[in-house]
Design a protein around this motif. Structure first.
Motif, PDB file in Angstrom:
ATOM      1  N   ARG A  54       0.810  -1.209   0.000  1.00 25.53           N
ATOM      2  CA  ARG A  54       0.000   0.000   0.000  1.00 25.53           C
ATOM      3  C   ARG A  54       0.851   1.271   0.000  1.00 25.53           C
ATOM      4  O   ARG A  54       0.361   2.348   0.367  1.00 25.53           O
ATOM      5  CB  ARG A  54      -0.962  -0.007   1.189  1.00 25.53           C
ATOM      6  N   GLY A  55       2.110   1.163  -0.361  1.00 22.46           N
ATOM      7  CA  GLY A  55       2.932   2.353  -0.534  1.00 22.46           C
ATOM      8  C   GLY A  55       2.392   3.142  -1.716  1.00 22.46           C
ATOM      9  O   GLY A  55       2.005   2.565  -2.734  1.00 22.46           O
ATOM     10  N   LEU A  56       2.348   4.460  -1.598  1.00 22.68           N
ATOM     11  CA  LEU A  56       1.671   5.275  -2.604  1.00 22.68           C
ATOM     12  C   LEU A  56       2.426   5.332  -3.935  1.00 22.68           C
ATOM     13  O   LEU A  56       1.817   5.367  -4.997  1.00 22.68           O
ATOM     14  CB  LEU A  56       1.477   6.688  -2.058  1.00 22.68           C
ATOM     15  N   PHE A  57       3.749   5.344  -3.875  1.00 27.34           N
ATOM     16  CA  PHE A  57       4.547   5.528  -5.089  1.00 27.34           C
ATOM     17  C   PHE A  57       5.189   4.220  -5.546  1.00 27.34           C
ATOM     18  O   PHE A  57       5.397   3.303  -4.752  1.00 27.34           O
ATOM     19  CB  PHE A  57       5.653   6.554  -4.841  1.00 27.34           C
ATOM     20  N   GLN A  58       5.555   4.179  -6.835  1.00 30.05           N
ATOM     21  CA  GLN A  58       6.303   3.028  -7.347  1.00 30.05           C
ATOM     22  C   GLN A  58       7.624   2.884  -6.601  1.00 30.05           C
ATOM     23  O   GLN A  58       8.099   1.768  -6.388  1.00 30.05           O
ATOM     24  CB  GLN A  58       6.556   3.193  -8.850  1.00 30.05           C
ATOM     25  N   SER A  59       8.219   4.018  -6.203  1.00 31.21           N
ATOM     26  CA  SER A  59       9.484   3.955  -5.463  1.00 31.21           C
ATOM     27  C   SER A  59       9.296   3.323  -4.084  1.00 31.21           C
ATOM     28  O   SER A  59      10.237   2.740  -3.530  1.00 31.21           O
ATOM     29  CB  SER A  59      10.098   5.355  -5.326  1.00 31.21           C
ATOM     30  N   ASP A  60       8.084   3.427  -3.513  1.00 29.64           N
ATOM     31  CA  ASP A  60       7.786   2.740  -2.246  1.00 29.64           C
ATOM     32  C   ASP A  60       7.676   1.240  -2.489  1.00 29.64           C
ATOM     33  O   ASP A  60       8.278   0.428  -1.780  1.00 29.64           O
ATOM     34  CB  ASP A  60       6.468   3.255  -1.647  1.00 29.64           C
ATOM     35  N   ALA A  61       6.893   0.866  -3.514  1.00 28.82           N
ATOM     36  CA  ALA A  61       6.711  -0.549  -3.848  1.00 28.82           C
ATOM     37  C   ALA A  61       8.036  -1.210  -4.214  1.00 28.82           C
ATOM     38  O   ALA A  61       8.249  -2.395  -3.956  1.00 28.82           O
ATOM     39  CB  ALA A  61       5.727  -0.687  -5.011  1.00 28.82           C
ATOM     40  N   ALA A  62       8.951  -0.411  -4.798  1.00 34.86           N
ATOM     41  CA  ALA A  62      10.243  -0.937  -5.248  1.00 34.86           C
ATOM     42  C   ALA A  62      11.072  -1.504  -4.096  1.00 34.86           C
ATOM     43  O   ALA A  62      11.942  -2.353  -4.309  1.00 34.86           O
ATOM     44  CB  ALA A  62      11.029   0.151  -5.975  1.00 34.86           C
ATOM     45  N   LEU A  63      10.805  -1.049  -2.875  1.00 33.68           N
ATOM     46  CA  LEU A  63      11.575  -1.540  -1.717  1.00 33.68           C
ATOM     47  C   LEU A  63      11.369  -3.038  -1.496  1.00 33.68           C
ATOM     48  O   LEU A  63      12.177  -3.690  -0.837  1.00 33.68           O
ATOM     49  CB  LEU A  63      11.189  -0.765  -0.450  1.00 33.68           C
ATOM     50  N   LEU A  64      10.291  -3.586  -2.057  1.00 30.68           N
ATOM     51  CA  LEU A  64      10.039  -5.029  -1.923  1.00 30.68           C
ATOM     52  C   LEU A  64      10.735  -5.831  -3.023  1.00 30.68           C
ATOM     53  O   LEU A  64      10.662  -7.058  -3.043  1.00 30.68           O
ATOM     54  CB  LEU A  64       8.534  -5.306  -1.948  1.00 30.68           C
ATOM     55  N   ASP A  65      11.440  -5.128  -3.932  1.00 31.10           N
ATOM     56  CA  ASP A  65      12.088  -5.808  -5.061  1.00 31.10           C
ATOM     57  C   ASP A  65      13.576  -6.068  -4.844  1.00 31.10           C
ATOM     58  O   ASP A  65      14.281  -6.489  -5.753  1.00 31.10           O
ATOM     59  CB  ASP A  65      11.912  -4.963  -6.338  1.00 31.10           C
ATOM     60  N   ASP A  66      14.061  -5.788  -3.647  1.00 30.58           N
ATOM     61  CA  ASP A  66      15.469  -6.020  -3.308  1.00 30.58           C
ATOM     62  C   ASP A  66      15.529  -6.727  -1.964  1.00 30.58           C
ATOM     63  O   ASP A  66      14.774  -6.380  -1.050  1.00 30.58           O
ATOM     64  CB  ASP A  66      16.211  -4.676  -3.237  1.00 30.58           C
ATOM     65  N   ALA A  67      16.412  -7.690  -1.847  1.00 29.74           N
ATOM     66  CA  ALA A  67      16.459  -8.501  -0.618  1.00 29.74           C
ATOM     67  C   ALA A  67      16.732  -7.660   0.620  1.00 29.74           C
ATOM     68  O   ALA A  67      16.076  -7.832   1.665  1.00 29.74           O
ATOM     69  CB  ALA A  67      17.517  -9.596  -0.758  1.00 29.74           C
ATOM     70  N   GLU A  68      17.683  -6.722   0.516  1.00 26.53           N
ATOM     71  CA  GLU A  68      18.069  -5.943   1.698  1.00 26.53           C
ATOM     72  C   GLU A  68      17.000  -4.933   2.089  1.00 26.53           C
ATOM     73  O   GLU A  68      16.648  -4.805   3.275  1.00 26.53           O
ATOM     74  CB  GLU A  68      19.406  -5.223   1.444  1.00 26.53           C
ATOM     75  N   THR A  69      16.460  -4.206   1.122  1.00 27.47           N
ATOM     76  CA  THR A  69      15.419  -3.224   1.456  1.00 27.47           C
ATOM     77  C   THR A  69      14.140  -3.927   1.912  1.00 27.47           C
ATOM     78  O   THR A  69      13.472  -3.479   2.843  1.00 27.47           O
ATOM     79  CB  THR A  69      15.117  -2.293   0.267  1.00 27.47           C
ATOM     80  N   LYS A  70      13.818  -5.055   1.297  1.00 29.60           N
ATOM     81  CA  LYS A  70      12.622  -5.796   1.710  1.00 29.60           C
ATOM     82  C   LYS A  70      12.770  -6.305   3.142  1.00 29.60           C
ATOM     83  O   LYS A  70      11.827  -6.226   3.939  1.00 29.60           O
ATOM     84  CB  LYS A  70      12.385  -6.978   0.766  1.00 29.60           C
TER      85      LYS A  70
END
Length: 328
Positions: A266-282
């Motif tokens: 439910r992150g508003l921006f694509q840049s928020d959702a992108a955090l789930l696309d990397d092992a460390e940020t996720k």
């Protein structure tokens, strides 16, 4: 140029994979208590002037924090985002991503208060850094010691914003690359994204995710479909005026709820959702969303100190502006 063309131009700039650039500031020359002899009450004056604003308008904390971020990512933390355009130059503040910045009047008011006490001593760049810290702490966010001694830059170029500032539609590869170019780590990326725990966005900052994600009238599959329904109720196609809370329910309070939202897609921006696309940020998102003892406040303070040193001008570099919107 039409708004649509400008947006396409902005998109094309952002889609270029950027090579890391070296920052030539002397961040190691920044130090705590820098104005102890030249303007001993500087931090107190700035705190009081900031409090006068935030106590009446707490929602200004988010734009003031955002201004510091936008300043540091383009030419370093040199106050260049404050400079007005001239007849011969279009400045950063007139670039599309900066047109929604607010709080210039707050910086001007703080600068006036400091100038009255200590003329020509405290830089606008230091004022931005301190106002960002103070306004965050005033809405229950963390407090951090700000090393000072930044000088003000004399150059501000509109086009540099497009290539240096992370966009709300950036993917994880672009985000990691842009943060690395500033000497910031993958963890800093995850932590500083948490600034979206406060503030709002206009619908057009994310409406492509609701109505036309790939140009075929579709929605973004990385966004929770139930949340899409709610967002569509607030944002109709073409809406450029409605504001949406980035952290619904607590957008005025600095807390770790942002990570719970991102974990729920439910992150508003694509840049928020992108955090789930990397092992460390996720891993960081999941940890902060599930833990009972959050480290976010401490981590945010540490990352802000790092970001506040990016490309800083010190010593004889730059100048101390008399007026933040104008070079001397």
């Amino acid at each position: 140029m039409a708004t649509g063309q400008k947006l396409l131009s902005f998109l094309s700039f952002q889609l270029i994979l950027l090579l890391p650039v070296l920052d030539h500031g002397n961040a190691q020359d920044l130090k705590l208590g820098y104005y102890q002899k030249t303007c001993p009450n500087a931090e107190s004056i700035i705190w009081k002037a900031t409090y006068r604003v935030i106590s009446r308008a707490p929602t200004l904390a988010a734009p003031l924090l955002r201004m510091h971020f936008h300043d540091c990512f383009v030419r370093g933390c040199d106050g260049s985002v404050l400079l007005n355009s001239t007849k011969t130059n279009q400045a950063e503040k007139d670039a599309i991503p900066n047109r929604s910045l607010r709080g210039y009047n707050v910086i001007d008011a703080v600068k006036s208060a400091v100038e009255e006490a200590c003329p020509g001593v405290v830089s606008c760049a230091d004022i931005i850094a301190l106002v960002a810290r103070d306004s965050v702490s005033m809405i229950h966010g963390p407090y951090w010691e700000v090393p000072l001694g930044r000088r003000d830059g004399r150059v501000s170029i509109l086009n540099e914003v497009f290539s240096e500032l992370p966009a709300p539609f950036a993917n994880i590869t672009q985000l990691k690359q842009m943060f690395a170019a500033k000497g910031l780590s993958v963890k800093d990326l995850a932590v500083l994204s948490g600034a979206h725990t406060i503030g709002t966005s206009h619908c057009n900052g994310f409406s492509n995710r609701l109505y036309n994600f790939t140009g075929k009238g579709d929605t973004d599959p990385s966004l929770d479909p139930n949340y899409i329904v709610k967002l569509k109720q607030k944002c109709k196609p073409g809406d450029t005026t409605t504001l949406v809370e980035m952290d619904p329910g607590s957008f005025r309070t600095f807390d770790e709820d942002y990570f719970t939202l991102v974990a729920k897609r439910r992150g508003l921006f694509q840049s928020d959702a992108a955090l789930l696309d990397d092992a460390e940020t996720k891993a960081y998102v999941i940890l902060e969303a599930s833990t009972h003892v959050s480290t976010f406040a401490k981590d945010f303070a540490e990352s802000m100190v790092k970001m506040g040193k990016v490309g800083a001008l010190t010593g004889e570099q730059g100048e101390i502006r008399k007026h933040c919107a104008l070079v001397n």
